[in-house]
Design a protein around this motif. Structure first.
Motif, PDB file in Angstrom:
ATOM      1  N   GLN A 284       2.499 -10.625  10.370  1.00  0.00           N
ATOM      2  CA  GLN A 284       1.159 -11.084   9.803  1.00  0.00           C
ATOM      3  C   GLN A 284       0.748 -10.094   8.747  1.00  0.00           C
ATOM      4  O   GLN A 284       0.304 -10.374   7.611  1.00  0.00           O
ATOM      5  CB  GLN A 284      -0.193 -10.875  10.766  1.00  0.00           C
ATOM      6  CG  GLN A 284      -0.019 -12.055  11.926  1.00  0.00           C
ATOM      7  CD  GLN A 284      -0.836 -11.507  13.279  1.00  0.00           C
ATOM      8  OE1 GLN A 284      -1.786 -10.642  13.004  1.00  0.00           O
ATOM      9  NE2 GLN A 284      -0.630 -12.209  14.235  1.00  0.00           N
ATOM     10  N   ALA A 285       1.052  -8.704   8.965  1.00  0.00           N
ATOM     11  CA  ALA A 285       0.788  -7.669   7.898  1.00  0.00           C
ATOM     12  C   ALA A 285       1.788  -8.083   6.594  1.00  0.00           C
ATOM     13  O   ALA A 285       1.124  -8.051   5.507  1.00  0.00           O
ATOM     14  CB  ALA A 285       1.411  -6.277   8.484  1.00  0.00           C
ATOM     15  N   TRP A 286       2.871  -8.575   6.652  1.00  0.00           N
ATOM     16  CA  TRP A 286       3.601  -8.914   5.670  1.00  0.00           C
ATOM     17  C   TRP A 286       3.256 -10.161   4.964  1.00  0.00           C
ATOM     18  O   TRP A 286       3.075 -10.200   3.722  1.00  0.00           O
ATOM     19  CB  TRP A 286       5.190  -9.228   6.052  1.00  0.00           C
ATOM     20  CG  TRP A 286       5.965  -9.895   4.868  1.00  0.00           C
ATOM     21  CD1 TRP A 286       6.684  -9.073   3.982  1.00  0.00           C
ATOM     22  CD2 TRP A 286       6.247 -11.144   4.790  1.00  0.00           C
ATOM     23  NE1 TRP A 286       7.370  -9.790   3.164  1.00  0.00           N
ATOM     24  CE2 TRP A 286       7.123 -11.168   3.573  1.00  0.00           C
ATOM     25  CE3 TRP A 286       5.998 -12.555   5.319  1.00  0.00           C
ATOM     26  CZ2 TRP A 286       7.438 -12.444   3.048  1.00  0.00           C
ATOM     27  CZ3 TRP A 286       6.432 -13.485   4.704  1.00  0.00           C
ATOM     28  CH2 TRP A 286       7.437 -13.556   3.379  1.00  0.00           C
ATOM     29  N   ARG A 287       2.675 -11.068   5.758  1.00  0.00           N
ATOM     30  CA  ARG A 287       2.150 -12.261   5.163  1.00  0.00           C
ATOM     31  C   ARG A 287       0.562 -12.022   4.485  1.00  0.00           C
ATOM     32  O   ARG A 287       0.485 -12.746   3.391  1.00  0.00           O
ATOM     33  CB  ARG A 287       1.675 -13.372   6.222  1.00  0.00           C
ATOM     34  CG  ARG A 287       3.192 -14.241   6.896  1.00  0.00           C
ATOM     35  CD  ARG A 287       2.532 -15.507   7.576  1.00  0.00           C
ATOM     36  NE  ARG A 287       2.044 -15.142   8.592  1.00  0.00           N
ATOM     37  CZ  ARG A 287       2.464 -14.851   9.894  1.00  0.00           C
ATOM     38  NH1 ARG A 287       3.497 -14.936   9.995  1.00  0.00           N
ATOM     39  NH2 ARG A 287       1.657 -14.712  10.773  1.00  0.00           N
ATOM     40  N   SER A 288       0.094 -10.967   4.951  1.00  0.00           N
ATOM     41  CA  SER A 288      -1.139 -10.693   4.153  1.00  0.00           C
ATOM     42  C   SER A 288      -0.865 -10.016   2.866  1.00  0.00           C
ATOM     43  O   SER A 288      -1.811 -10.065   1.968  1.00  0.00           O
ATOM     44  CB  SER A 288      -1.933  -9.796   4.880  1.00  0.00           C
ATOM     45  OG  SER A 288      -1.420  -8.389   5.086  1.00  0.00           O
ATOM     46  N   THR A 289       0.166  -9.269   2.768  1.00  0.00           N
ATOM     47  CA  THR A 289       0.365  -8.990   1.282  1.00  0.00           C
ATOM     48  C   THR A 289       1.049  -9.941   0.301  1.00  0.00           C
ATOM     49  O   THR A 289       0.925  -9.844  -0.897  1.00  0.00           O
ATOM     50  CB  THR A 289       1.665  -7.957   1.322  1.00  0.00           C
ATOM     51  OG1 THR A 289       2.696  -8.579   1.719  1.00  0.00           O
ATOM     52  CG2 THR A 289       1.177  -6.886   2.355  1.00  0.00           C
ATOM     53  N   MET A 290       1.256 -11.441   0.926  1.00  0.00           N
ATOM     54  CA  MET A 290       1.792 -12.303  -0.024  1.00  0.00           C
ATOM     55  C   MET A 290       0.691 -13.078  -0.635  1.00  0.00           C
ATOM     56  O   MET A 290       0.622 -14.195  -1.214  1.00  0.00           O
ATOM     57  CB  MET A 290       2.544 -13.003   0.829  1.00  0.00           C
ATOM     58  CG  MET A 290       4.118 -12.478   1.158  1.00  0.00           C
ATOM     59  SD  MET A 290       5.183 -11.978  -0.297  1.00  0.00           S
ATOM     60  CE  MET A 290       4.558 -10.089  -0.152  1.00  0.00           C
ATOM     61  N   VAL A 291      -0.556 -13.061  -0.151  1.00  0.00           N
ATOM     62  CA  VAL A 291      -1.827 -13.719  -0.274  1.00  0.00           C
ATOM     63  C   VAL A 291      -2.131 -13.327  -1.782  1.00  0.00           C
ATOM     64  O   VAL A 291      -2.574 -12.135  -2.057  1.00  0.00           O
ATOM     65  CB  VAL A 291      -2.881 -13.766   0.667  1.00  0.00           C
ATOM     66  CG1 VAL A 291      -4.107 -14.503   0.264  1.00  0.00           C
ATOM     67  CG2 VAL A 291      -2.446 -14.172   1.918  1.00  0.00           C
TER      68      VAL A 291
END
Length: 291
Positions: A284-291
């Motif tokens: 989830q943390a990684w995906r949030s940086t991709m937004v």
């Protein structure tokens, strides 16, 4: 613009703690680390002796986790508090520093069946007490005073300052080479913190063995633990209680740090957090940086 979140990491100069600090400052949080030595010895926690650029955004304070009066002032106005400290084997710390404590003696102390003092709330230890250790273990680092009592007292101080979230770094389990008190004191800390300080959102991370290439000794140990995890899976987990953390898939230390910071900011996360949820939080943390 809302004020930056304030995080205090007790043990923020350690292997896991330093990476929690890194992830938090990258989110723009106001981060303070508390430890006996202040700033890390960087070649002990990273691959370089040079302080990384992000480290200048962390406030490195000195305090003794066994002496609440030395760290209590740093908790004022804090949103989140993380406890990352603990010991694998007990020792007479002065003897170790002087070279007088042998590994065999340390192992003998660790596996002793002698009765241990109750937790500091039962002993009515207060913030003003100089040292939370009872007289009989004053010169020794024990599972009770490091894995359990220091966390309980930190949680007590955090609750008094109306901290909203408290994270305790527990463990996935013990191991065949460790005495049962290693994991039992961690579980006692979890239980006491949850029951005594319910107004905080308490999170108990239970990571497995942590590794990183910047600490070369952890790589072969992670490989061995990985083999144990495969064996545990193949055998259907019937040896899980015996193997403890040695039968759980190891994780890279940065993954656990990312998951902890993500959990701090996620109001749905509370109570014990096991390995599968740690990995999901990191994703989830990684995906949030991709937004």
């Amino acid at each position: 613009m809302p004020a930056a979140k304030r995080l205090v990491v007790c043990g923020g100069n350690g292997f896991l703690g330093s990476r929690i600090c890194k992830n938090a400052v990258q989110r723009g949080w106001d981060v303070t680390s508390i430890s006996r030595s202040g700033a890390p010895r960087w070649d002990a926690v990273t691959s370089s002796a040079t302080p990384p650029s992000w480290s200048h955004r962390v406030t490195w304070e000195r305090g003794d986790i066994l002496r609440p009066a030395t760290y209590a002032p740093f908790l004022k106005g804090t949103d989140f508090v993380v406890h990352t400290m603990g010991v694998l084997l007990e020792a007479d710390y002065k003897g170790v520093l002087r070279g007088q404590e042998s590994p065999i003696s340390g192992l003998r102390k660790a596996f002793t069946a002698a009765s241990q003092p109750g937790n500091p709330l039962e002993r009515r230890v207060s913030e003003s007490d100089a040292d939370i250790r009872p007289p009989e273990t004053r010169e020794q680092l024990t599972y009770e005073n490091m894995n359990r009592d220091s966390a309980i007292m930190l949680a007590k101080e955090a609750a008094q300052e109306n901290v909203s979230v408290f994270v305790y770094i527990s463990a996935a389990g013990g191991a065949p080479v460790l005495p049962t008190r290693y994991i039992s004191t961690k579980r006692e800390a979890e239980s006491t913190i949850a029951s005594e300080f319910p107004r905080m959102r308490n999170i108990f991370f239970r990571p497995p063995f942590l590794y990183d290439s910047s600490r070369p000794i952890t790589m072969p140990m992670a490989a061995m633990t990985g083999v144990g995890a495969v064996f545990n899976g193949v055998t259907g987990g019937i040896f899980g209680n015996l193997m403890g953390a040695a039968g759980v898939k190891p994780l890279r230390v940065d993954i656990v740090a990312e998951a902890i910071v993500q959990a701090l900011n996620d109001e749905t996360v509370k109570g014990p957090v096991e390995v599968p949820q740690i990995e999901e939080l990191a994703n989830q943390a990684w995906r949030s940086t991709m937004v």
